[in-house]
Design a protein around this motif. Structure first.
Motif, PDB file in Angstrom:
ATOM      1  N   SER A  23       7.696 -69.155 -86.796  1.00 46.36           N
ATOM      2  CA  SER A  23       8.341 -67.967 -87.369  1.00 46.36           C
ATOM      3  C   SER A  23       8.167 -67.853 -88.871  1.00 46.36           C
ATOM      4  N   ARG A  24       8.337 -68.963 -89.558  1.00 47.55           N
ATOM      5  CA  ARG A  24       8.439 -68.856 -91.025  1.00 47.55           C
ATOM      6  C   ARG A  24       7.096 -68.999 -91.735  1.00 47.55           C
ATOM      7  N   LEU A  25       6.026 -69.114 -91.000  1.00 50.57           N
ATOM      8  CA  LEU A  25       4.732 -69.371 -91.643  1.00 50.57           C
ATOM      9  C   LEU A  25       4.292 -68.163 -92.479  1.00 50.57           C
ATOM     10  N   LEU A  26       3.968 -68.437 -93.732  1.00 47.12           N
ATOM     11  CA  LEU A  26       3.477 -67.365 -94.597  1.00 47.12           C
ATOM     12  C   LEU A  26       2.041 -67.019 -94.217  1.00 47.12           C
ATOM     13  N   ASP A  48      -0.528 -69.157 -95.972  1.00 41.93           N
ATOM     14  CA  ASP A  48      -0.745 -70.494 -95.426  1.00 41.93           C
ATOM     15  C   ASP A  48      -1.484 -70.424 -94.100  1.00 41.93           C
ATOM     16  N   ILE A  63       4.212 -61.879 -96.901  1.00 38.53           N
ATOM     17  CA  ILE A  63       4.106 -61.413 -95.521  1.00 38.53           C
ATOM     18  C   ILE A  63       4.181 -62.640 -94.615  1.00 38.53           C
ATOM     19  N   LEU A  64       4.936 -62.509 -93.562  1.00 38.28           N
ATOM     20  CA  LEU A  64       4.966 -63.578 -92.572  1.00 38.28           C
ATOM     21  C   LEU A  64       3.758 -63.405 -91.644  1.00 38.28           C
ATOM     22  N   ALA A  85       3.749 -63.848 -88.663  1.00 37.38           N
ATOM     23  CA  ALA A  85       4.244 -63.183 -87.455  1.00 37.38           C
ATOM     24  C   ALA A  85       4.175 -61.665 -87.578  1.00 37.38           C
TER      25      ALA A  85
END
Lengths: 190, 783, 292
Positions: free
Chosen positions: A35-38, A41, A78-79, A81
């Protein structure tokens, strides 16, 4: 370009996982992400598209600028996701390996518009976006648009002078801005 | 040199070989390197400016998901030696005779019982990802017992000031006083004396790529490889080996693509020891990339100085004495000794001749982040004080500021010029070459001082001003730099040097030098800089030194290899070496054009050459030790208009005339100068790393730390004069820093000139619109 | 600077979003993310759940009708600024959006998100006060319409209840002869304003009325200036007298910060108010001239 095979989240990652599918540089990608992955990255470390750089992670410096559905955006804000089903273009999507540089990339080389190169992909993506927008609109960009474009990223090496020249070359504008010895007071509203 | 001068690449704007990769996004910066299984680091940093740590509990963090290891001060204190930037802290003999104070204050690797600034590393978490490492940081429990924090540099010097570092006697980290003549007597009899306090605010190098490194242990040999953003890879190698107890031969440091340095990456910080230690301890690759918050609050700061300066002059403006007490805010520790304070001291007077000088520099500790050199390293600060003071003196005497400068300049006929002071090495300071009057004359002409004065008279309602800044810079810091040149099996030539690039274009510029000296094609040369495995000794790219030191080492090594090539080719071709030439990498016999040998053909035959030397290759390593500094100089001139309603300063025209000896690549050289000007403009116009009274940094993100953007840097009109340096065979001088030295003084001078009718005094930056309005208001009140 | 742990859910509909926001978890709404993401990256916000409303098609619309302008919560600022209906009827919005960040930010940031975030230095809350906006809020108890003045309760604070989200912002149709202006001062182009003044007024028979003057960056949050409004209404000239400026000065409580001291902000206030009123006045007169 070789097939992009994203690596997945670490097993220890505590946040929810999602499967996303989107295109990057014309290639379809399906990936499992947390969920939190930028997005930065994800692009850099899971897809290994490391041409998109990270300078501040708060949307100020512009080094992470990419195109999302053809528009320039800050990928640090931006995520991953959030890009399910969307279309992404990074610096790697401009000139392929062995291909000629794009007009924008070539302009930066011609005008010595880069030194360390770290901010460069962000500038190139911003200028590319403005160039494509102006081509789509069938008109040259306005001076205000050019200024907004070159003001939108930080460069610590060049002092911007050659970046402006590169942008102007790429945008089909006269490269040298004559030094006016008069101030712009009264002309530029704040 | 092998080819005709008009074919030389030295002096040509050869397009950079770096650019193609970088423009395609194919650069390989430290965080781009894919090192499988690398764990990532986050640091718990002090939230207090000064406190005792009464307890640290890392147990909850150790239990967090994905955590590989957690280290606190207690767990590393006996395993890693504290950090001392030994090279910077060294006091050379001549300076030692001045009886300086230079306290050795090793930085604890992780705080154990005391923290001294917000941002100081307290614990290190190694986890599967940076995300997980940051999660674990949040559950480390630290309790602090607050101690008095000293933030203000003047208050820190008070008799009863609280101590910044417990256990010290006072808050003085550095002190040195040096001069010549009898300054007090000269001032007492001077026709005009001006005294003022000028200061430079604290700012940060802030390269767009923050500091970072990846360390990996070889599972077989146990040796460590470190990929790093450092400007000084050999120093990192030596320090890592020393502090964690490995043989120096078992540590390899590679500076890969680096996204700007500017000094911040030129000194070591404890994180650079901790990360390799963790890789060594865990047997697993470990990566740390500072985030921007860490970069702004916990990596080296710079520039904060106060100058209490006095100038004395005769009625005609001839300087008779300079007195300055320089207060340097060192931050929480003396990290780099005399480097910045003494640089400021010995560059203060710059291009002027003055018989009497009394210069004192005090480095004061405060509970703020430690400081490092930043592009110019004391020169922008000193130039700000000296050149602002020159304008004050000019006003006092009613002399045009450029004319006052003209009357006091050292002339080219006086070169080489001994100043009567000691340079940074502790030997008599000697400017090797330069033509300061010619430089100033061009700047005066280009900026057209009479035209500005005419406009001021013709348009009295507008606030237009002109300002100058002259400076010089003793470049090419020793003691040495090396170059290893080798003909490879393919016939291509490789150059290895210890001075890596952070954007300066070494791969291009050094290849130009090597192509000329060896007679090989530019395109056949590969430059690999900053890998300790490829050349055993090196210093690095700091202090405007790379071109002077590594450039000349390259030329030396290239000459040696060229001789080796010709000797070997003489054997192959059965000719006399003296009859051979090499051009574009092809060896031929003079007068017998049909006989040719390529380097590829030659290198393949060398090991089996009958009667050969026994050497199996064509390679040489050479170290260049500069005998003296190569003194570069510059004159900046600027006209501004200040809008007194908005407080906005607009730069109408900016002129740089610089002198940096032989120029190898004009486009690259000009861009270095312009880039420096951009940083100088940022410094005087907007950048300010601020603390509140409790020592909390309040400009900790790019929302509040105001970097210069394109609109703030105008077109820069450039001119140059060339005085080749007699201190080195290439005649080159360093110019990486110079551009950043002039803008603060030149712009402040122009702003004060513009606001003279309002009675505004400009004593410090940044000249933000808000501060200009504040200055206008206080000037109006006092008038 | 990596976000803390949270779970992300893309809401399919407004009801879905409301349902997600009304669980037991601490949830935050994300649309463009240009305000929330920096807070997450700096770990200044640590929600358990992030509810993405950016994929709800119903929220990605701009409607111009007899009632005025309605902008859905998923509509980006760039899309608002590029809409010809908005440019025709609410050009002040377009001008204000031009002052926000750079294209990269406007391409993601949403108008409603800016209102929900309520940064005291942001343009859109101030402009929305001047334009008499209201927002539609959905929550566990259904929909309600909240006037902008009731929405914005303080710096980074709104009257949204837990579980509620803004689904759209509404701007009533302006009279054709309305004059407007936003004058702001920012240290660098694209920065949040150091200080700003927004004006809306009508000039009829050479006399101004119905003026709304909103200050921002000059106190705790955007606020109307009763002093300036009183001075303009009924006036026959846009110039603000020394006495009015003195009253204005006495009425504001600006802060010191890294961009400017409170005293400098006071000077900005006087200048920007003068500039904003005079510009709005000129536009009002021009539009009246053009419409008759």
């Amino acid at each position: 370009m070789s097939d992009l095979e994203p690596s997945g989240p670490p097993t220890a990652e505590p946040t929810a996982r999602h499967t996303i599918s989107f295109t990057v540089n014309g290639e379809s990608v399906t990936a499992e992400i947390e969920s939190r992955l930028l997005l930065t990255d994800f692009l850099r470390h899971r897809l290994r598209l490391t041409g998109t750089h990270v300078g501040c992670e708060q949307g100020a410096c512009g080094a992470c600028t990419i195109q999302l559905d053809g528009q320039p955006v800050r990928s640090c804000l931006i995520l991953a996701a959030q890009v399910d089903g969307r279309d992404i273009r990074t610096i790697e999507g401009l000139a392929g390996p062995g291909d000629e540089l794009t007009a924008v990339q070539q302009a930066f080389a011609d005008q010595h518009g880069l030194q360390c190169g770290f901010c460069t992909p962000g500038f190139v993506m911003s200028v590319t976006s403005l160039r494509e927008q102006s081509q789509a609109n069938g008109r040259a960009p306005t001076e205000a648009e050019v200024q907004d474009c070159v003001d939108s990223s930080y460069c610590r090496c060049t002092g911007y002078v050659n970046i402006r020249k590169a942008a102007r070359q790429a945008l089909g504008l006269p490269i040298d801005v004559p030094v006016s010895l008069d101030s712009s007071s009264g002309q530029v509203s704040e | 040199m092998s080819t005709e001068p008009n074919d030389w690449l030295i002096g040509q704007s050869v397009p950079r070989v770096e650019d193609d990769r970088l423009l395609r996004g194919a650069g390989r910066y430290t965080d781009d390197l894919h090192v499988p299984d690398a764990a990532e680091v986050a640091f718990l940093r002090s939230t207090e400016a000064h406190a005792r740590i009464t307890s640290i509990d890392i147990s909850a963090a150790q239990a967090m998901p994905g955590v590989v290891a957690v280290y606190d001060g207690a767990s590393v204190v006996d395993r890693i030696k504290p950090l001392l930037n030994a090279e910077e802290l060294r006091v050379p003999p001549g300076i030692a005779d001045l009886d300086p104070v230079n306290k050795l204050q090793p930085a604890p690797i992780l705080a154990t019982d005391e923290v001294n600034y917000v941002g100081q590393p307290v614990a290190m978490v190694v986890a599967e990802t940076r995300y997980l490492a940051e999660d674990a940081i949040e559950v480390i429990d630290v309790t602090y017992e607050l101690l008095p924090a000293v933030i203000d540099v003047e208050a820190a010097q008070a008799e009863d000031a609280a101590l910044v570092l417990l256990g010290e006697d006072d808050n003085i980290g550095v002190h040195v006083r040096h001069g010549k003549g009898d300054t007090d007597a000269a001032l007492a009899s001077a026709a005009a004396v001006i005294t003022e306090t000028f200061s430079t605010q604290r700012y940060v190098c802030a390269p767009i790529e923050t500091r970072g490194l990846v360390a990996q242990q070889d599972p077989f040999t146990g040796s460590l490889t470190i990929w790093s953003t450092t400007q000084t890879p050999h120093r990192v190698r030596d320090h890592v080996a020393e502090s964690i107890g490995l043989p120096v031969d078992d540590v390899r440091v590679q500076s890969v693509d680096v996204g700007g340095g500017f000094g911040q990456k030129g000194i070591l910080v404890v994180e650079e020891l901790l990360v390799p230690f963790a890789a060594h301890d865990l047997g697993r690759p470990v990566r740390w990339i500072a985030d921007r918050f860490e970069n702004l609050t916990a990596d080296a700061h710079a520039r904060e100085q106060i100058h209490h300066i006095t100038l004395g002059a005769d009625a005609d403006g001839t300087l008779v004495a300079v007195k300055d007490h320089i207060i340097v805010n060192l931050g929480a520790r003396n990290m780099v000794g005399l480097v910045v304070p003494y640089n400021a001291l010995c560059h203060l007077i710059g291009p002027y001749q003055v018989a009497n000088a009394d210069l004192e520099a005090t480095g004061v500790l405060t509970n703020t982040t430690f400081t490092s050199p930043y592009r110019g390293a004391g020169r922008p600060e000193a130039t700000f004080a000296m050149e602002r003071a020159m304008d004050r003196l000019a006003a006092e005497l009613g002399i045009e500021p450029s004319e006052l400068r003209r009357r006091n300049l050292i002339t080219s006929e006086q070169m080489p010029y001994e100043t009567g002071l000691l340079d940074r090495r502790g030997v008599p300071q000697e400017y090797d070459s330069g033509d300061y009057p010619a430089m100033l004359d061009r700047a005066v002409e280009m900026i057209d001082v009479p035209a500005v004065r005419a406009r001021q008279a013709a348009e009295p309602d507008r606030r237009i001003g002109v300002g100058f800044a002259l400076y010089l810079e003793m470049t090419g810091l020793g003691p040495f730099e090396g170059a290893r040149v080798e003909v490879m099996p393919s016939g291509r030539v490789r150059l290895y040097t210890g001075a890596p690039s952070q954007g300066q274009g070494h791969r291009t510029v050094f290849a130009q030098i090597l192509a000329d000296t060896m007679g090989v094609a530019f395109d056949d040369i590969d430059v690999l800089a900053g890998d300790t495995a490829s050349i055993p000794y090196g210093v690095g790219t700091i202090a405007s030194r790379a071109l002077v030191t590594a450039g000349n080492a390259t030329a030396q090594a290239g000459e040696l290899v060229r001789e080796r090539i010709l000797d070997a080719a003489a054997g192959v071709l059965e000719a006399n070496a003296a009859d051979l030439t090499i051009e574009q990498g092809i060896i031929s016999v003079t007068g017998t054009p049909s006989v040719e040998l390529t380097l590829a053909e030659l290198i393949r035959s060398v090991p089996k050459l009958a009667g050969g030397s026994g050497s199996d290759g064509l390679g040489e390593t050479s170290y260049f030790q500069p005998p003296n500094y190569a003194t570069a100089s510059g004159a900046h001139a600027v006209t501004v208009e200040v809008d007194t309603a908005t407080g906005r300063v607009e730069i109408l025209d900016y002129v740089v005339v610089h002198e940096a000896g032989t120029i190898v690549n004009p486009v690259v050289a000009d861009a270095q100068v312009v880039g420096g000007v951009g940083q100088g403009i940022g410094g005087i116009m907007s950048e300010h790393l601020r603390y509140d009274e409790n020592g909390q940094p309040i400009t900790s993100t790019f929302s509040d730390y105001l970097m210069p953007i394109s609109e703030m840097v105008p077109e820069i009109r450039m001119d140059e004069i060339v005085c080749p340096s007699p201190t080195n065979p290439l005649g080159v001088k360093g110019l990486g820093e110079g551009g950043a030295v002039g803008p603060p003084a030149a712009i402040a001078n122009a702003v004060e000139d513009a606001l003279r009718p309002e009675g505004v005094s400009v004593r410090s930056g940044p000249l933000t619109p808000g501060r200009i309005l504040d200055m206008l208001r206080s000037a109006a009140v006092s008038q | 600077m990596k976000p803390p742990p949270f779970n992300y859910v893309a809401a399919a509909t407004v009801d879905h979003a409301v349902e997600l926001l009304n669980g037991d978890t601490d949830a935050r709404v994300i649309a463009g993310g240009q305000s929330l993401m920096p807070l997450l990256n700096l770990r200044l916000a640590s929600p358990e759940l992030v509810v993405d409303i950016g994929r709800i098609d119903a929220l990605n619309t701009i409607t111009v009708d007899g009632e005025g302008l309605t902008i859905g919560a998923a509509v980006t600022q760039a899309k608002v600024a590029g809409n010809t209906g908005v440019l025709g009827g609410w050009p002040l919005l377009v001008e204000a959006i031009g002052l926000i960040g750079h294209a990269q930010i406007r391409n993601r940031g949403t108008l409603c998100g800016s209102l929900a975030h309520n940064d005291p230095l942001a343009e859109l809350p101030a402009v929305s006060i001047a334009l008499d906006a209201s927002v539609t809020v959905s929550g566990p108890n259904g929909e309600r319409v909240v006037p902008i003045d009731d929405l914005l309760t303080g710096p980074f604070m709104t009257s949204l209840e837990p579980g509620e989200l803004i689904t759209s912002a509404h701007y009533p149709t302006l009279r054709a002869e309305t004059g407007w202006a936003i004058s702001e001062f920012a240290t660098r182009t694209g920065d949040f304003a150091t200080a700003g003044v927004v004006t809306r007024l009508i000039v009829e028979g050479g006399v101004a009325r119905d003026s709304v003057v909103v200050l921002f960056g000059l106190g705790p949050g955007p606020q109307r200036s009763a002093v300036v409004e009183a001075a303009i209404n009924g006036a026959s000239t846009p110039s603000l007298s020394e006495a009015v400026l003195a009253q204005l000065d006495a009425s504001i409580h600006p802060n010191d910060d890294v961009h400017a001291t409170a005293d400098a902000r006071r000077e900005f206030a006087a200048r920007l108010a003068t500039e904003s009123v005079s510009e709005a006045w000129a536009i009002a007169e021009a539009r009246r001239g053009g419409s008759t």
